[in-house]
Design a protein around this motif. Structure first.
Motif, PDB file in Angstrom:
ATOM      1  N   PHE A 156      22.477  62.266 109.197  1.00 37.02           N
ATOM      2  CA  PHE A 156      23.314  61.563 108.231  1.00 37.02           C
ATOM      3  C   PHE A 156      24.091  62.544 107.348  1.00 37.02           C
ATOM      4  O   PHE A 156      25.236  62.296 106.997  1.00 37.02           O
ATOM      5  N   LYS A 157      23.463  63.677 107.011  1.00 35.73           N
ATOM      6  CA  LYS A 157      24.164  64.683 106.200  1.00 35.73           C
ATOM      7  C   LYS A 157      25.387  65.222 106.946  1.00 35.73           C
ATOM      8  O   LYS A 157      26.436  65.434 106.359  1.00 35.73           O
ATOM      9  N   LYS A 158      25.243  65.433 108.261  1.00 41.04           N
ATOM     10  CA  LYS A 158      26.369  65.937 109.053  1.00 41.04           C
ATOM     11  C   LYS A 158      27.529  64.939 109.023  1.00 41.04           C
ATOM     12  O   LYS A 158      28.689  65.334 108.880  1.00 41.04           O
ATOM     13  N   GLY A 159      27.213  63.642 109.126  1.00 39.35           N
ATOM     14  CA  GLY A 159      28.256  62.620 109.073  1.00 39.35           C
ATOM     15  C   GLY A 159      29.012  62.630 107.763  1.00 39.35           C
ATOM     16  O   GLY A 159      30.225  62.422 107.721  1.00 39.35           O
ATOM     17  N   ILE A 160      28.301  62.900 106.671  1.00 42.35           N
ATOM     18  CA  ILE A 160      28.945  62.963 105.352  1.00 42.35           C
ATOM     19  C   ILE A 160      29.721  64.261 105.196  1.00 42.35           C
ATOM     20  O   ILE A 160      30.812  64.279 104.619  1.00 42.35           O
ATOM     21  N   ARG A 161      29.176  65.365 105.733  1.00 42.37           N
ATOM     22  CA  ARG A 161      29.855  66.666 105.597  1.00 42.37           C
ATOM     23  C   ARG A 161      31.211  66.706 106.284  1.00 42.37           C
ATOM     24  O   ARG A 161      32.090  67.454 105.881  1.00 42.37           O
ATOM     25  N   ILE A 162      31.412  65.912 107.339  1.00 43.10           N
ATOM     26  CA  ILE A 162      32.698  65.973 108.048  1.00 43.10           C
ATOM     27  C   ILE A 162      33.795  65.185 107.335  1.00 43.10           C
ATOM     28  O   ILE A 162      34.966  65.314 107.687  1.00 43.10           O
ATOM     29  N   LEU A 163      33.437  64.392 106.334  1.00 42.25           N
ATOM     30  CA  LEU A 163      34.459  63.604 105.633  1.00 42.25           C
ATOM     31  C   LEU A 163      35.534  64.462 104.960  1.00 42.25           C
ATOM     32  O   LEU A 163      36.721  64.196 105.135  1.00 42.25           O
ATOM     33  N   PRO A 164      35.182  65.493 104.167  1.00 43.19           N
ATOM     34  CA  PRO A 164      36.247  66.285 103.524  1.00 43.19           C
ATOM     35  C   PRO A 164      37.229  66.890 104.529  1.00 43.19           C
ATOM     36  O   PRO A 164      38.427  66.951 104.282  1.00 43.19           O
ATOM     37  N   GLU A 165      36.709  67.296 105.697  1.00 41.47           N
ATOM     38  CA  GLU A 165      37.584  67.840 106.743  1.00 41.47           C
ATOM     39  C   GLU A 165      38.581  66.775 107.215  1.00 41.47           C
ATOM     40  O   GLU A 165      39.765  67.035 107.389  1.00 41.47           O
ATOM     41  N   ARG A 166      38.099  65.554 107.385  1.00 45.47           N
ATOM     42  CA  ARG A 166      38.982  64.460 107.794  1.00 45.47           C
ATOM     43  C   ARG A 166      40.010  64.162 106.714  1.00 45.47           C
ATOM     44  O   ARG A 166      41.161  63.893 107.007  1.00 45.47           O
ATOM     45  N   TRP A 167      39.578  64.161 105.456  1.00 37.88           N
ATOM     46  CA  TRP A 167      40.508  63.888 104.357  1.00 37.88           C
ATOM     47  C   TRP A 167      41.637  64.915 104.351  1.00 37.88           C
ATOM     48  O   TRP A 167      42.796  64.586 104.184  1.00 37.88           O
ATOM     49  N   LYS A 168      41.264  66.186 104.555  1.00 38.74           N
ATOM     50  CA  LYS A 168      42.289  67.250 104.576  1.00 38.74           C
ATOM     51  C   LYS A 168      43.278  67.022 105.718  1.00 38.74           C
ATOM     52  O   LYS A 168      44.474  67.191 105.555  1.00 38.74           O
ATOM     53  N   LYS A 169      42.769  66.640 106.889  1.00 37.20           N
ATOM     54  CA  LYS A 169      43.652  66.387 108.032  1.00 37.20           C
ATOM     55  C   LYS A 169      44.601  65.227 107.743  1.00 37.20           C
ATOM     56  O   LYS A 169      45.774  65.270 108.096  1.00 37.20           O
ATOM     57  N   VAL A 170      44.079  64.173 107.097  1.00 35.75           N
ATOM     58  CA  VAL A 170      44.929  63.027 106.768  1.00 35.75           C
ATOM     59  C   VAL A 170      46.020  63.443 105.794  1.00 35.75           C
ATOM     60  O   VAL A 170      47.183  63.077 105.948  1.00 35.75           O
ATOM     61  N   LEU A 171      45.660  64.249 104.790  1.00 39.01           N
ATOM     62  CA  LEU A 171      46.650  64.707 103.815  1.00 39.01           C
ATOM     63  C   LEU A 171      47.678  65.621 104.472  1.00 39.01           C
ATOM     64  O   LEU A 171      48.875  65.542 104.192  1.00 39.01           O
ATOM     65  N   THR A 172      47.214  66.486 105.370  1.00 39.95           N
ATOM     66  CA  THR A 172      48.131  67.391 106.078  1.00 39.95           C
ATOM     67  C   THR A 172      49.127  66.605 106.916  1.00 39.95           C
ATOM     68  O   THR A 172      50.305  66.948 106.974  1.00 39.95           O
ATOM     69  N   LEU A 173      48.655  65.536 107.567  1.00 40.84           N
ATOM     70  CA  LEU A 173      49.523  64.727 108.417  1.00 40.84           C
ATOM     71  C   LEU A 173      50.214  63.610 107.647  1.00 40.84           C
ATOM     72  O   LEU A 173      50.840  62.741 108.239  1.00 40.84           O
ATOM     73  N   GLU A 174      50.061  63.622 106.307  1.00 42.82           N
ATOM     74  CA  GLU A 174      50.685  62.633 105.423  1.00 42.82           C
ATOM     75  C   GLU A 174      50.355  61.203 105.839  1.00 42.82           C
ATOM     76  O   GLU A 174      51.221  60.331 105.900  1.00 42.82           O
ATOM     77  N   GLY A 175      49.086  60.961 106.159  1.00 41.67           N
ATOM     78  CA  GLY A 175      48.628  59.607 106.454  1.00 41.67           C
ATOM     79  C   GLY A 175      48.810  59.162 107.888  1.00 41.67           C
ATOM     80  O   GLY A 175      48.401  58.082 108.254  1.00 41.67           O
TER      81      GLY A 175
END
Length: 184
Positions: A156-175
Motif C-alpha cells: 500500500f505504501k508503494k501505491g501511495i508513493r507513486i502518486l507524486p510522480e503521476r502528479w508531476k507527469k500530469v502537470l508536465t503534460l498540462e492535464g
C-alpha cells in the motif's frame, strides 16, 4: 428487383404492424421492481418471471428503464433521485473523516485516470490475483477482504508513493492523458 423497378429509398415503407403486447407499463414497473430486489438478475430470468421474450426484456431495460449491465449487475444510466441522495450521503460521510483527522485535502479533478492509483495499482493487482475465480452470493466480498488483509504494508505504501510522480507527469503534460505505459 425493387430498385430496378424504380424504387429510390432503402428505408422500409410505413405499414401496419402487430401491436406490441409485452412492452407495457406493468411489465416495465415489474421489471424495475425485480431489478431493485436483485441487481444481478439476468435477462433470461426476467423474461421467465415476466413471461415475455428476451428481446422484449432487452427493449424494456435499454429504452424504457435505461439500465445497462456493468460487472454482471444492472446499473441505471441516469441516476434516480434516491440514487443521488445515497451518493450525497456517502460523500458527506467521506468528507467528515479527513476533517476529524485534521488532514489537508487536495483538490482533485472529478475523475482523472492519471491520478487514480486504485485503478492502475490496487485493482490491477487484485484483478490479476483473483482472475478465473467464480463466486457465489457474497463470497466475493469475503475474498476481497482476505486479499486486502494479506497484502504487506509495503504494498500500500508503494501505491501511495507513486502518486507524486503521476502528479508531476500530469502537470508536465498540462492535464493531457498519460500514455498507458506511463501509468504502470
Amino acid at each position: 428487383k425493387c430498385f430496378r423497378e424504380g424504387r429510390e429509398c432503402g428505408e422500409n415503407e410505413p405499414h401496419d404492424r402487430r401491436p406490441r403486447t409485452s412492452i407495457t407499463e406493468t411489465n416495465t414497473d415489474h421489471a424495475d421492481a425485480l431489478i431493485c430486489e436483485n441487481m444481478y438478475i439476468t435477462i433470461k430470468e426476467l423474461g421467465a418471471m415476466l413471461s415475455i421474450s428476451v428481446g422484449s426484456v432487452e427493449d424494456i431495460m435499454k429504452y424504457h428503464l435505461h439500465y445497462r449491465k456493468v460487472n454482471a449487475w444492472w446499473v441505471p444510466c441516469t441516476l434516480k433521485d434516491m440514487n443521488k441522495m445515497v451518493c450525497m450521503q456517502a460523500a458527506t460521510k467521506t468528507m467528515e473523516t479527513p476533517w476529524k483527522l485534521k488532514w489537508n485535502l487536495l483538490t482533485h479533478p472529478p475523475y482523472s485516470p492519471n491520478l487514480a492509483p486504485s485503478d492502475f495499482y490496487l485493482f490491477k493487482r487484485l484483478k490479476s490475483d483473483l482472475q478465473g475465480m467464480r463466486f457465489v452470493d457474497d463470497a466475493v466480498i469475503q475474498t476481497v477482504w482476505e486479499w486486502i488483509h494479506h497484502q504487506p504494508q509495503a504494498f500500500f505504501k508503494k501505491g501511495i508513493r507513486i502518486l507524486p510522480e503521476r502528479w508531476k507527469k500530469v502537470l508536465t503534460l498540462e492535464g493531457s492523458t498519460l500514455k498507458t505505459d506511463m501509468c504502470k
